[in-house]
Design a protein around this motif. Sequence first.
Motif, PDB file in Angstrom:
ATOM      1  N   THR A  97      -1.105  10.350 -16.421  1.00  0.00           N
ATOM      2  CA  THR A  97      -0.700   9.065 -15.843  1.00  0.00           C
ATOM      3  C   THR A  97       0.709   8.679 -16.285  1.00  0.00           C
ATOM      4  O   THR A  97       1.536   8.256 -15.463  1.00  0.00           O
ATOM      5  CB  THR A  97      -1.701   7.956 -16.240  1.00  0.00           C
ATOM      6  N   ILE A 100       3.205  10.497 -14.283  1.00  0.00           N
ATOM      7  CA  ILE A 100       3.256  10.107 -12.865  1.00  0.00           C
ATOM      8  C   ILE A 100       4.026   8.803 -12.678  1.00  0.00           C
ATOM      9  O   ILE A 100       4.812   8.659 -11.748  1.00  0.00           O
ATOM     10  CB  ILE A 100       1.825  10.016 -12.283  1.00  0.00           C
ATOM     11  N   ILE A 101       3.843   7.846 -13.607  1.00  0.00           N
ATOM     12  CA  ILE A 101       4.482   6.534 -13.419  1.00  0.00           C
ATOM     13  C   ILE A 101       5.882   6.444 -14.033  1.00  0.00           C
ATOM     14  O   ILE A 101       6.576   5.462 -13.844  1.00  0.00           O
ATOM     15  CB  ILE A 101       3.603   5.391 -13.982  1.00  0.00           C
ATOM     16  N   GLN A 120      -5.047   3.664 -10.303  1.00  0.00           N
ATOM     17  CA  GLN A 120      -4.302   4.030  -9.097  1.00  0.00           C
ATOM     18  C   GLN A 120      -4.174   5.559  -8.966  1.00  0.00           C
ATOM     19  O   GLN A 120      -4.355   6.118  -7.877  1.00  0.00           O
ATOM     20  CB  GLN A 120      -2.906   3.409  -9.190  1.00  0.00           C
ATOM     21  N   VAL A 121      -3.877   6.210 -10.092  1.00  0.00           N
ATOM     22  CA  VAL A 121      -3.744   7.678 -10.096  1.00  0.00           C
ATOM     23  C   VAL A 121      -5.064   8.309  -9.686  1.00  0.00           C
ATOM     24  O   VAL A 121      -5.113   9.258  -8.892  1.00  0.00           O
ATOM     25  CB  VAL A 121      -3.292   8.180 -11.493  1.00  0.00           C
ATOM     26  N   ILE A 124      -5.566   7.916  -5.852  1.00  0.00           N
ATOM     27  CA  ILE A 124      -4.730   8.843  -5.058  1.00  0.00           C
ATOM     28  C   ILE A 124      -5.273  10.264  -5.210  1.00  0.00           C
ATOM     29  O   ILE A 124      -5.393  11.018  -4.244  1.00  0.00           O
ATOM     30  CB  ILE A 124      -3.247   8.806  -5.506  1.00  0.00           C
ATOM     31  N   LEU A 152       1.042  14.654  -7.328  1.00  0.00           N
ATOM     32  CA  LEU A 152       0.658  13.241  -7.464  1.00  0.00           C
ATOM     33  C   LEU A 152       1.874  12.343  -7.705  1.00  0.00           C
ATOM     34  O   LEU A 152       1.937  11.218  -7.227  1.00  0.00           O
ATOM     35  CB  LEU A 152      -0.330  13.077  -8.618  1.00  0.00           C
ATOM     36  N   LYS A 153       2.854  12.874  -8.462  1.00  0.00           N
ATOM     37  CA  LYS A 153       4.066  12.097  -8.752  1.00  0.00           C
ATOM     38  C   LYS A 153       4.746  11.704  -7.437  1.00  0.00           C
ATOM     39  O   LYS A 153       5.183  10.566  -7.262  1.00  0.00           O
ATOM     40  CB  LYS A 153       5.030  12.971  -9.580  1.00  0.00           C
ATOM     41  N   TYR A 156       2.497   9.164  -5.466  1.00  0.00           N
ATOM     42  CA  TYR A 156       2.522   7.848  -6.115  1.00  0.00           C
ATOM     43  C   TYR A 156       3.768   7.078  -5.679  1.00  0.00           C
ATOM     44  O   TYR A 156       3.769   5.854  -5.568  1.00  0.00           O
ATOM     45  CB  TYR A 156       2.509   8.042  -7.639  1.00  0.00           C
ATOM     46  N   ARG A 157       4.850   7.820  -5.430  1.00  0.00           N
ATOM     47  CA  ARG A 157       6.095   7.175  -4.999  1.00  0.00           C
ATOM     48  C   ARG A 157       6.159   7.008  -3.482  1.00  0.00           C
ATOM     49  O   ARG A 157       7.202   6.691  -2.927  1.00  0.00           O
ATOM     50  CB  ARG A 157       7.301   7.992  -5.490  1.00  0.00           C
TER      51      ARG A 157
END
Length: 509
Positions: A97, A100-101, A120-121, A124, A152-153, A156-157
């Motif tokens: 996580t 990713i953020i 959220q991760v 998704i 995922l990165k 997420y964006r």
Amino acid sequence: MEYVIEMLNIRKEFPGIVANNNITLQVKKGEIHALLGENGAGKSTLMNVLFGLYQPEKGEIKVKGKKVDITNPNIANDLGIGMVHQHFMLVNTFSITENIILGNEPKKGTTINIKDAEKQVKEISEKYGLAVDPSAKISDISVGMQQRVEILKTLYRGAEILIFDEPTAVLTPQEIKELIQILKTLIKEGKSIILITHKLKEIMEVCDRVTVIRKGEGIGTVNVADTNPNELASLMVGREVSFKTEKTPAKPKEDVLTINDLIVKDNRQVAMVNSLNLSVRAGEIVGVAGVDGNGQTELIEAITGLRKVSSGSIKINNKDITNFHPRKITESGVGHIPQDRHKHGLVLDFPIGENMVLQSYYKQPFSKNGVLNFKSIYDKAKELIKEFDVRTPSSSTLARALSGGNQQKAIIGREVDRNPELLIAAQPTRGLDVGAIEFIHSRLIEQRDKGKAVLLISFELDEIINVSDRIAVIYEGQIVDIVDPKETTEQELGLLMAGSKRQKEGNQS
């Protein structure tokens, strides 16, 4: 026709080299579009232009019909373009996580709300069938899992268009199957994908269209349904490519490598190589087939002196070299093409010329009384660069600036030139294109035909079957069977690799 991405007449130059010369790429919404070319053809450069890492000298980019100016990756992200790089950009000590953020943290006041982010991760990850544990640490997860984190990165964006740079180069066959499933799910969810690759099998399996580039020039775009692997290979390389490795039957002589009852433990003191026996004779190629993690790495490290042997023996030409220092093993006649060319094959920030003598720089004519003779080093390097077709602007270019295939050719040139009695080739064609693979296979066979012993370790079953004279199947640190490549199938090898025994009787019919 509306395209989500249009790159029109893109030109990108670096000092002394035109990486992209007037290339056009048009991607439709909801398709998987392959970008195909040899190592060093300019594929990654073109995608780095699209992602804002490089600025083109000429040409224009349109996203959904609108002309855009992508001067950095943040602008690409804002336009819905995400890139999954070949070499992952993750912080090992952070959780999934946190990676990713990173740079996009959800905050509650001034503190980062990690719980919300994890939720959220997870959402998704479930939506796209990515199955990751948001709280796991990067250092504890497999390469395939790390790649999912990179995907995922981008999601997420908010990426709508995903660029994958050689996504299967570092994956096991099982992980490749899972990735292909993920790509199909992404398309179902309305994404568009650009896949940089040189693996024809994957293009035929998942792509809709393919744009071919060769030596920085655009060759054209074809529908995958209207083409075949042979046609794509010749478009990519500019000549006919043989997928069958031509070789005469082996004429093996005496044993060069003899391994008896070998036990090698990993860092946790678990026996990864467990009473293993194996021999390789002069004039033959023995392929080791197995699922990753069954002791292959520890076996190579033990033979080359990079890991201590707990018990058993390793002999070269009847001379015991067990637990010798790596340099002493090298000097006993062992050449090693390592499975990770960046970690163990090259010093990336040294010029390619100096990398060519890493195994022999301390000998004459390369040095005398501890002083290096750079003229001799670079003369030798230039000779090897020519002989092994290493494509580099010059012999003083840094190793990291070369494409993977050219880095690999440099390592092979260095190892073969030393004329070793035993050549260990570990994943020698991982991440390489058909032209480079053909070249490397022919070099391995050439060594065999000169009466040398070759030990080939590879996860590519077609490579093992094509190149080997005998196949040793490794399972849980033991050689469970030795089979003749002419009489086996990928199916049978797969079963043996999973630990099942071969039916000996009833095969006489």
